[in-house]
Each structure stands twice: as structure tokens, then as C-alpha cells.
Design an enzyme around this catalytic site. Structure first.
Site, PDB file in Angstrom:
ATOM      1  N   ASN A   2      -5.017  -5.289   3.555  1.00 42.98           N
ATOM      2  CA  ASN A   2      -5.801  -4.432   4.439  1.00 42.98           C
ATOM      3  C   ASN A   2      -6.967  -3.719   3.763  1.00 42.98           C
ATOM      4  O   ASN A   2      -7.257  -2.564   4.088  1.00 42.98           O
ATOM      5  CB  ASN A   2      -4.892  -3.415   5.141  1.00 42.98           C
ATOM      6  CG  ASN A   2      -3.846  -4.136   5.968  1.00 42.98           C
ATOM      7  OD1 ASN A   2      -3.995  -5.327   6.265  1.00 42.98           O
ATOM      8  ND2 ASN A   2      -2.793  -3.448   6.340  1.00 42.98           N
ATOM      9  N   SER A  61       5.424  -7.548   8.276  1.00 43.65           N
ATOM     10  CA  SER A  61       4.379  -6.772   7.618  1.00 43.65           C
ATOM     11  C   SER A  61       3.409  -7.708   6.909  1.00 43.65           C
ATOM     12  O   SER A  61       3.732  -8.858   6.593  1.00 43.65           O
ATOM     13  CB  SER A  61       4.987  -5.823   6.596  1.00 43.65           C
ATOM     14  OG  SER A  61       5.436  -6.562   5.472  1.00 43.65           O
ATOM     15  N   THR A  62       2.214  -7.206   6.668  1.00 44.57           N
ATOM     16  CA  THR A  62       1.230  -7.980   5.914  1.00 44.57           C
ATOM     17  C   THR A  62       1.775  -8.290   4.523  1.00 44.57           C
ATOM     18  O   THR A  62       1.545  -9.372   3.984  1.00 44.57           O
ATOM     19  CB  THR A  62      -0.080  -7.176   5.788  1.00 44.57           C
ATOM     20  OG1 THR A  62      -0.540  -6.867   7.104  1.00 44.57           O
ATOM     21  CG2 THR A  62      -1.140  -7.966   5.065  1.00 44.57           C
ATOM     22  N   GLY A  63       2.519  -7.360   3.957  1.00 44.56           N
ATOM     23  CA  GLY A  63       3.059  -7.548   2.615  1.00 44.56           C
ATOM     24  C   GLY A  63       3.967  -8.759   2.523  1.00 44.56           C
ATOM     25  O   GLY A  63       3.826  -9.593   1.619  1.00 44.56           O
ATOM     26  N   TYR A  79       2.441   7.916   3.104  1.00 41.86           N
ATOM     27  CA  TYR A  79       2.753   6.561   3.551  1.00 41.86           C
ATOM     28  C   TYR A  79       1.971   5.539   2.721  1.00 41.86           C
ATOM     29  O   TYR A  79       2.545   4.613   2.159  1.00 41.86           O
ATOM     30  CB  TYR A  79       2.409   6.466   5.033  1.00 41.86           C
ATOM     31  CG  TYR A  79       2.759   5.160   5.701  1.00 41.86           C
ATOM     32  CD1 TYR A  79       3.958   4.510   5.443  1.00 41.86           C
ATOM     33  CD2 TYR A  79       1.886   4.591   6.620  1.00 41.86           C
ATOM     34  CE1 TYR A  79       4.273   3.319   6.074  1.00 41.86           C
ATOM     35  CE2 TYR A  79       2.205   3.408   7.266  1.00 41.86           C
ATOM     36  CZ  TYR A  79       3.392   2.773   6.992  1.00 41.86           C
ATOM     37  OH  TYR A  79       3.698   1.599   7.619  1.00 41.86           O
ATOM     38  N   HIS A  80       0.658   5.749   2.627  1.00 42.40           N
ATOM     39  CA  HIS A  80      -0.190   4.874   1.812  1.00 42.40           C
ATOM     40  C   HIS A  80      -0.622   5.598   0.536  1.00 42.40           C
ATOM     41  O   HIS A  80      -0.783   6.807   0.554  1.00 42.40           O
ATOM     42  CB  HIS A  80      -1.481   4.509   2.558  1.00 42.40           C
ATOM     43  CG  HIS A  80      -1.249   3.708   3.803  1.00 42.40           C
ATOM     44  ND1 HIS A  80      -1.698   4.121   5.039  1.00 42.40           N
ATOM     45  CD2 HIS A  80      -0.628   2.528   3.997  1.00 42.40           C
ATOM     46  CE1 HIS A  80      -1.359   3.209   5.940  1.00 42.40           C
ATOM     47  NE2 HIS A  80      -0.698   2.233   5.334  1.00 42.40           N
ATOM     48  N   HIS A 110       7.011  -2.881  13.458  1.00 43.19           N
ATOM     49  CA  HIS A 110       7.531  -3.401  12.193  1.00 43.19           C
ATOM     50  C   HIS A 110       8.973  -2.955  11.992  1.00 43.19           C
ATOM     51  O   HIS A 110       9.434  -2.019  12.611  1.00 43.19           O
ATOM     52  CB  HIS A 110       6.713  -2.871  11.018  1.00 43.19           C
ATOM     53  CG  HIS A 110       5.348  -3.455  10.930  1.00 43.19           C
ATOM     54  ND1 HIS A 110       5.097  -4.801  10.965  1.00 43.19           N
ATOM     55  CD2 HIS A 110       4.141  -2.877  10.811  1.00 43.19           C
ATOM     56  CE1 HIS A 110       3.805  -5.010  10.857  1.00 43.19           C
ATOM     57  NE2 HIS A 110       3.193  -3.860  10.770  1.00 43.19           N
ATOM     58  N   ASN A 162       0.800  -1.226   0.000  1.00 40.78           N
ATOM     59  CA  ASN A 162       0.000   0.000   0.000  1.00 40.78           C
ATOM     60  C   ASN A 162       0.831   1.274   0.000  1.00 40.78           C
ATOM     61  O   ASN A 162       0.315   2.351   0.265  1.00 40.78           O
ATOM     62  CB  ASN A 162      -0.951  -0.018   1.209  1.00 40.78           C
ATOM     63  CG  ASN A 162      -1.981  -1.128   1.082  1.00 40.78           C
ATOM     64  OD1 ASN A 162      -2.227  -1.631  -0.012  1.00 40.78           O
ATOM     65  ND2 ASN A 162      -2.580  -1.519   2.189  1.00 40.78           N
ATOM     66  N   TRP A 206       7.629   0.007  -0.514  1.00 38.86           N
ATOM     67  CA  TRP A 206       8.617   1.087  -0.386  1.00 38.86           C
ATOM     68  C   TRP A 206       8.253   1.855   0.873  1.00 38.86           C
ATOM     69  O   TRP A 206       7.273   2.617   0.886  1.00 38.86           O
ATOM     70  CB  TRP A 206       8.592   2.011  -1.618  1.00 38.86           C
ATOM     71  CG  TRP A 206       9.462   3.213  -1.468  1.00 38.86           C
ATOM     72  CD1 TRP A 206       9.048   4.487  -1.174  1.00 38.86           C
ATOM     73  CD2 TRP A 206      10.901   3.278  -1.590  1.00 38.86           C
ATOM     74  NE1 TRP A 206      10.117   5.336  -1.113  1.00 38.86           N
ATOM     75  CE2 TRP A 206      11.279   4.624  -1.368  1.00 38.86           C
ATOM     76  CE3 TRP A 206      11.896   2.333  -1.863  1.00 38.86           C
ATOM     77  CZ2 TRP A 206      12.602   5.038  -1.401  1.00 38.86           C
ATOM     78  CZ3 TRP A 206      13.216   2.762  -1.906  1.00 38.86           C
ATOM     79  CH2 TRP A 206      13.556   4.088  -1.681  1.00 38.86           C
TER      80      TRP A 206
END
Ligand SMILES: *[C@@H]1O[C@H](CO)[C@@H](O)[C@H](O)[C@H]1NC(C)=O
Ligand SMILES: *[C@@H]1O[C@H](CO)[C@@H](O)[C@H](O)[C@H]1NC(C)=O
Ligand SMILES: *[C@@H]1O[C@H](CO)[C@@H](O)[C@H](O)[C@H]1NC(C)=O
Length: 375
Positions: A185, A295-297, A331-332, A349, A162, A317
Site C-alpha cells: 500500500n 490481507s494484502t500482506g 495500527y500502522h 479482514h 505495515n 502483527w
């Protein structure tokens, strides 16, 4: 007078930049963040990248101890465009094998009806053991009979993070060409489709999203909004980590009730992972990645590695400036204009460390990490 002052300004700025470049050079040398053997020519863009790095270094100086300065490796990469990247199937298959040694992806993907019993007390991966969630009949009724990814194989998958780096990237069409698209998310796509694509095959859904964006489903309007968002995901998988934080308990009950009430009207497939993080962590620990929370990623990358023949990453990134232009980034990608870049994630994180590892994997041909524009 004005002319003298501005000339003086330019001189001072230049001196400052030179000093800063030297400091950065030294710190990059010391940290040896990305391992590239050679230093390319000292062209203007490199200078510019250093400059871009500094701004951020200043902005985040005390906030982000693990800040990674940009290096020539990344700089070169961005200039030569991703065309140079080559997939190394051998390396990827080897990584998959390693991951599967620690994680049974199909099993860890979701709890199943036959795997739980009513009254069973679930614990939480990231909360004290004293917190429990009792499996109800309703909850059990929402579990799939079998893992929806059992024996599923896709050719090219996209895992879309994101990060604000996607803003203006025009990567939407490229992402949409993927055979399976993971998102994180419940991130919105519709109004950003040029940059992030419009297709979704899986999105994660932390139950706290109900609190944050749907007012705990307290009003008819909130319930309608949530229903419509879910309708758009018909056929896709909603991956709900309800057993990571005990703070999810109350919203999870609200969520379960909602799904039970609307069963039959919704075609989104629910997946509810159990306590899987210890298994996921074990693999990444072997790569020296052991943050309080992954992280979710990177969690999605882990799941994708078992299902996909090739994985392309977008929106990964974690820094507050664009590596292509040096401009500030949100950020997102969906943050409102003017939202300050947040470093809240640092509480748990280690996104820069994760990024460093993903970048290394990109260099090794394991996965393709897109950081530039796609068009
Ligand atoms: C691909 O990866 C394997 C295993 O990591 C390595 O031995 C090989 O040299 C790599 N091939 C290329 C072309 O980089
Ligand atoms: C996750 O996978 C591991 C094997 O890698 C297995 O031992 C564990 O029971 C699984 N846990 C869940 C909750 O699926
Ligand atoms: C992925 O989702 C798109 C729609 O968003 C759908 O057309 C496509 O068939 C899905 N692919 C798979 C493998 O489920």
C-alpha cells in the site's frame, strides 16, 4: 493515610491481576489458539505477558470477537529471540508446490498486452457483477508485454507488512539485506528507514491512495508530489489491484491518464493484476483461512512463495499492543502519534486468524516471522 490507600491499591491491583490471569488461562486453554505441547515455567515475564494481553483484551473486548490471547508459545519465542528459528526447506518447497497447484503466480501477477483487448469489460473481485471497466487504448498501453516476474528467482525475500510493531524495531538494516523486498500500500519508508529499511522492489498501490493522499491529482502540487513519490521507486514494481473494487474505477482512469502523460519520465514498472482473488482464495481455503478479504500482506506472501527461496515477514502483527513490552501500538507504523488503534479491518479482514496461521507457518519453519527488535 496516603500510605494506607496506596497499599490498599496495590493489594486490589494484585488480586485483580490474579483473577484476570486465571480467566486468561482458562480462555487460552479453551481456545487452544497456538498448539504448543508444553507450558514453560511460571516466570515473571509470563505473568507480564498475560497482563499485557489483558489490557488489550479489555480495550478490544467487544470490538474484536476473534481476538487471540497471547500464549506461552509466543512468549517463549520472543524471549529466546528468533535465533532459534530454523528454515525447513522441504516444508517450504512443498507449500510452494501446493500454491502453484491453485495459482499461476507469474500469470496472476499482472495482465499483459496480449491478454486483453480494447473494449473488453473487466469486472471486480469484490463488487457486484454489474460493475464494469472498459479497457481503453491508454490502459492497454500501460500493460507489460510479459509478466515481470516470469522465471524470476530470488534467494531471501522480505515481505514487509505495515503493522505498528515495526516502530522502534530497528529492523531496517536486516530488511535491506534481503534480495527482494515486497511492501504494501505505498507505505512510506524514507523517514522510517531505521525500522523498515529503505529499499523497495515491489509495492502494492490501491488506486484509492490517489484519493486519500494525493487529492485525486487535482492540483499541480498534488501531481508533483505523486510524481516525486514514483520517482523514488525507479526500477521497482508498482502492483496496482485496480479490479478488486468498483470504487476504484474513477481513480483508475485518473491514474492511467497520469501514467500515460509521464511515460518515459518514470522508470517504475507497472503491474496490473486482473481478477485473481478467487484463485488465491482457493489455496488459503485449504488452510481454513476464508475471510471475506485476504490481507494484502498474505497476498504478497502468496506471490513471493513462487519467486523466493525463503521468505521473511516483518510488520505482521494485527494487535494494538507490543508483545514484547505490552505497550500500546498504533495500527500502522506510519500512523501519526496519538492515532487510535483501529479495528476497522474487522469489517472484512480476519487479521487475527491470518496471524495465527502465519505464526503456525513460522513454527513449522516455512517462513520467518519477526516480532521482536532486530538490533
Ligand atoms: C520439515 O518439514 C517436513 C515436511 O513438512 C517434515 O516432515 C519434517 O519433519 C520437517 N523437518 C524438521 C527438521 O522439522
Ligand atoms: C490466474 O491463475 C489461474 C491458474 O492458477 C488461471 O486459471 C487464471 O486464468 C489466472 N487469472 C488471471 C487473471 O491471471
Ligand atoms: C531491489 O531494490 C534495490 C533498491 O531499492 C535495488 O538496489 C536492488 O537491485 C533491487 N533488487 C532486485 C532483485 O531487483
Amino acid at each position: 493515610m496516603v500510605r494506607i490507600a496506596s497499599a490498599l491499591g496495590v493489594v486490589m491491583l494484585s488480586v485483580a491481576l490474579i483473577i484476570l490471569s486465571l480467566i486468561s488461562y482458562v480462555s487460552i486453554k479453551r481456545d487452544n489458539i497456538f498448539t504448543t505441547p508444553k507450558y514453560a515455567g511460571s516466570g515473571a515475564p509470563r505473568m507480564y505477558m498475560f497482563h499485557a494481553g489483558f489490557r488489550s483484551q479489555f480495550a478490544m473486548k467487544f470490538l474484536d470477537p476473534s481476538f487471540i490471547p497471547l500464549t506461552n508459545a509466543l512468549n517463549e519465542e520472543l524471549q529466546e529471540k528468533p535465533s532459534k528459528w530454523q528454515f525447513n526447506r522441504t516444508a517450504f518447497l512443498q507449500q510452494r508446490k501446493e500454491i502453484l497447484r491453485y495459482i499461476d503466480v507469474a500469470k496472476n501477477f499482472t495482465l499483459t498486452k496480449s491478454g486483453v483487448r480494447v473494449g473488453q469489460l473487466m469486472h471486480y473481485d469484490y463488487s457486484s457483477h454489474k460493475y464494469v471497466f472498459s479497457i481503453s487504448n491508454n490502459f492497454k498501453s500501460l500493460l507489460p508485454d510479459a509478466s515481470p516476474v516470469l522465471n524470476k528467482h530470488y534467494n531471501v525475500c522480505a515481505v514487509v507488512g505495515n503493522s505498528g510493531i515495526l516502530t522502534g524495531s530497528q529492523c531496517g538494516p536486516e530488511i535491506d539485506k534481503s534480495d527482494f523486498i515486497f511492501r504494501c500500500n505505498f507505505a512510506p519508508t524514507e523517514i522510517f528507514q531505521k525500522d523498515v529499511g529503505r529499499k523497495t522492489n515491489l509495492t502494492t498501490f490501491n488506486p484509492s491512495i490517489l484519493e486519500k493522499y494525493y487529492n485525486n491529482l487535482l492540483t499541480i502540487q498534488d501531481r508533483n508530489n505523486f510524481f516525486l513519490s514514483l520517482k523514488k521507486l525507479d526500477g521497482a514494481i508498482l502492483w496496482i489491484p485496480a479490479f478488486f473494487f468498483h470504487t476504484s474505477a474513477t481513480v483508475t482512469r485518473t491514474l492511467v491518464d497520469f501514467f500515460v502523460e509521464h511515460k518515459g519520465q518514470l522508470k517504475v514498472q507497472l503491474a496490473w493484476p486482473g481478477n485473481i482473488m478467487q484463485h488465491i482464495n482457493r489455496y488459503w481455503k485449504t488452510k481454513h483461512l476464508a475471510p471475506k478479504r485476504l490481507s494484502t500482506g498474505i497476498l504478497m506472501y502468496t506471490l513471493a512463495s513462487a519467486m523466493c527461496e525463503e521468505i521473511h515477514l516483518y510488520g505482521f502483527w494485527p494487535f494494538g499492543w507490543d508483545p514484547n513490552t505490552g505497550k500500546e501500538l498504533p495500527y500502522h507504523y506510519y500512523d501519526k502519534k496519538g492515532t487510535k488503534f483501529t479495528t476497522k479491518w474487522q469489517e472484512s479482514h480476519q487479521l487475527p486468524t491470518e496471524f495465527k496461521l502465519l505464526y503456525k507457518m513460522h513454527e513449522e519453519g516455512l517462513t520467518k516471522l519477526t516480532l521482536s527488535h532486530c538490533a
